[in-house]
Structures are given as structure tokens and as C-alpha cells.
Design a protein around this motif. Sequence first.
Motif, PDB file in Angstrom:
ATOM      1  N   GLN A 154      10.990  -6.404   3.580  1.00  0.00           N
ATOM      2  CA  GLN A 154      11.185  -7.663   4.148  1.00  0.00           C
ATOM      3  C   GLN A 154      10.457  -8.458   2.930  1.00  0.00           C
ATOM      4  O   GLN A 154      10.610  -9.618   2.449  1.00  0.00           O
ATOM      5  CB  GLN A 154      11.244  -7.897   5.270  1.00  0.00           C
ATOM      6  CG  GLN A 154      12.169  -7.430   6.413  1.00  0.00           C
ATOM      7  CD  GLN A 154      11.605  -7.191   7.465  1.00  0.00           C
ATOM      8  OE1 GLN A 154      10.297  -7.261   8.268  1.00  0.00           O
ATOM      9  NE2 GLN A 154      12.841  -7.070   8.628  1.00  0.00           N
TER      10      GLN A 154
ATOM     11  N   GLU B  92       9.002  -3.195  -3.605  1.00  0.00           N
ATOM     12  CA  GLU B  92       8.023  -2.522  -2.953  1.00  0.00           C
ATOM     13  C   GLU B  92       6.609  -2.140  -3.450  1.00  0.00           C
ATOM     14  O   GLU B  92       5.426  -2.433  -2.368  1.00  0.00           O
ATOM     15  CB  GLU B  92       9.112  -1.717  -2.167  1.00  0.00           C
ATOM     16  CG  GLU B  92       8.787  -1.321  -0.733  1.00  0.00           C
ATOM     17  CD  GLU B  92       9.675  -0.648   0.305  1.00  0.00           C
ATOM     18  OE1 GLU B  92       9.576  -0.386   1.235  1.00  0.00           O
ATOM     19  OE2 GLU B  92      10.777  -1.065   0.012  1.00  0.00           O
TER      20      GLU B  92
ATOM     21  N   ARG C  39      11.774  -8.523  -0.671  1.00  0.00           N
ATOM     22  CA  ARG C  39      12.791  -9.301  -0.767  1.00  0.00           C
ATOM     23  C   ARG C  39      12.555 -11.033  -1.325  1.00  0.00           C
ATOM     24  O   ARG C  39      13.137 -11.761  -1.496  1.00  0.00           O
ATOM     25  CB  ARG C  39      13.729  -9.471   0.652  1.00  0.00           C
ATOM     26  CG  ARG C  39      14.765  -7.238  -0.152  1.00  0.00           C
ATOM     27  CD  ARG C  39      15.899  -7.037   0.991  1.00  0.00           C
ATOM     28  NE  ARG C  39      15.413  -7.354   2.557  1.00  0.00           N
ATOM     29  CZ  ARG C  39      14.754  -5.402   3.034  1.00  0.00           C
ATOM     30  NH1 ARG C  39      14.742  -5.352   2.386  1.00  0.00           N
ATOM     31  NH2 ARG C  39      14.189  -6.192   4.702  1.00  0.00           N
ATOM     32  N   ARG C  40      11.892 -11.591   0.186  1.00  0.00           N
ATOM     33  CA  ARG C  40      11.323 -12.822   0.283  1.00  0.00           C
ATOM     34  C   ARG C  40      10.704 -13.440  -0.538  1.00  0.00           C
ATOM     35  O   ARG C  40      11.265 -14.381  -1.682  1.00  0.00           O
ATOM     36  CB  ARG C  40      10.257 -12.484   1.503  1.00  0.00           C
ATOM     37  CG  ARG C  40       9.833 -14.252   1.778  1.00  0.00           C
ATOM     38  CD  ARG C  40       9.359 -14.329   3.020  1.00  0.00           C
ATOM     39  NE  ARG C  40      10.668 -14.227   4.171  1.00  0.00           N
ATOM     40  CZ  ARG C  40      10.154 -14.735   5.104  1.00  0.00           C
ATOM     41  NH1 ARG C  40       8.885 -15.266   5.615  1.00  0.00           N
ATOM     42  NH2 ARG C  40      11.291 -14.670   6.288  1.00  0.00           N
TER      43      ARG C  40
END
Length: 237
Positions: free
Chosen positions: A178, A187, A181-182
Motif C-alpha cells: 500500500q 515494494e 502504491r501511495r
Amino acid sequence: MIRILIADDEPMVRAGISAVLAADPDLRVVAQAADGREAVDLVQRHRPDVAVLDVRMPGTGGIEAAAEIRRTVPGTGVVMLTTFGEDEYILRSLSEGAAGFLIKSGEPEELIAGVRAVAEGAAYLSPRVAARVVAHLAADGAGARASRRSAARARVEALTARERDVLGCLGSGLSNGQIARRLGLAEGTVKAHVSSILARLGVDNRAAAAVTAHEAGIVPGLTGLPSPAARRPHEDR
């Protein structure tokens, strides 16, 4: 499949938690315990992904069990459950390595979200718990509050601007995916930032880092350090 242990001294509570988790086909309860000592033994035997522990149990309580689980089976994430209002247990639990903290009277979806987040390596504080943490910190005397806030901000200022972005996301309970993505990062890059943040802050888990984020006021929606938009180009690495 996420494998879970449940520990609570009340059989009806264990049954209720099991029923909630059974609603998600990716979650499976592999063991249940009636006290903290049994929970530790079963975690060492079954090596679940997540242990859901009641804070208050006879004999060895949830906080003591969490500490031993984190010491002996670090691959098992710990989610603590408590009744609303037992604020004194929250920071103690987080300091002993719990990665999640939920109120028993919360929505079933919060339990599932918390277990999933901790299984993915994230910290998870239910919205009500996060609010209680902030309120608890704010309730201290002005001198102690200012001292703690100043110390937290000094520790956070040692981070790069991008690390502060990531720490703010940790304070919101986001997983690495998350956060990636933000912030528009890979990752693997987020994972490296998290490792660096823990080392620089001198904490050993994401939940403790999240508390520091709240104390420093850099969680989105709280007043804190200068906006990430003001960072210098070389800090964005």
C-alpha cells in the motif's frame, strides 16, 4: 493461506473470533489457547503467521505472551485484543512487539483487516485504538508531552524526507504494498526504507515506529513536520 492462533480465556469469545475469521477463505485458525502460556507453547509448535491474543488472561497474560512469542518465534506477528478503555495496555503491548491492536467491540471487518495487515508485515491499529493512542499521549502533562514530542521529532528529523513519507504511512497502518502504491515506489524500495527507519529510530517493529510517527505528528491528517513537497531532489532516494 494465513494461519492463525487465537488465545482468550473465554470459550465463547474464541468461538466468535473463529467465526469472524472463517468468513475469509484465506484465513485458517490452526490452534486455540485459553491462556498466555498455552498460547506460547502452541505458537512454538504450529508456527502460525499471526497470533491473536487477549490482553488479560489468567496466569501468563497476553502482553507477556506477546513478548515471548516475538523473542522465540519472530516470524509470527501478534495482534492484541482488548476491551474499550484499557488504554494502559496499548503502549505496553506495542513496546513488547505487538504489531496490531484491536478493540473487541470493533467491527468484524477490522479483525480481518488487522490479521491480514500483520500477516503482510504491516502494523495495524484500529481507528478507535489509534485515536486512543493519540488521546493518551495528549493527556500527559504539558511538560512531558512537549518533551516526548520534541524527542520524537528530533529522531524523525534524522530520517531522509522520503523515509519520513514512509514513516507517516506506517503511522496510518499501511502495508509495504500500500505504501508503494501511495508513494509511487517499488515494494522492494519501501522494504529497504522501512528497515532503515527502524534502525535509525532504534525500534524493533513497525508498530513502535507508528507510535513515533504519531508522537512526532507526521501521520497524514495530523500537524507535523514540513510537507514532503518541500524536500530537496537528492532526498527522494
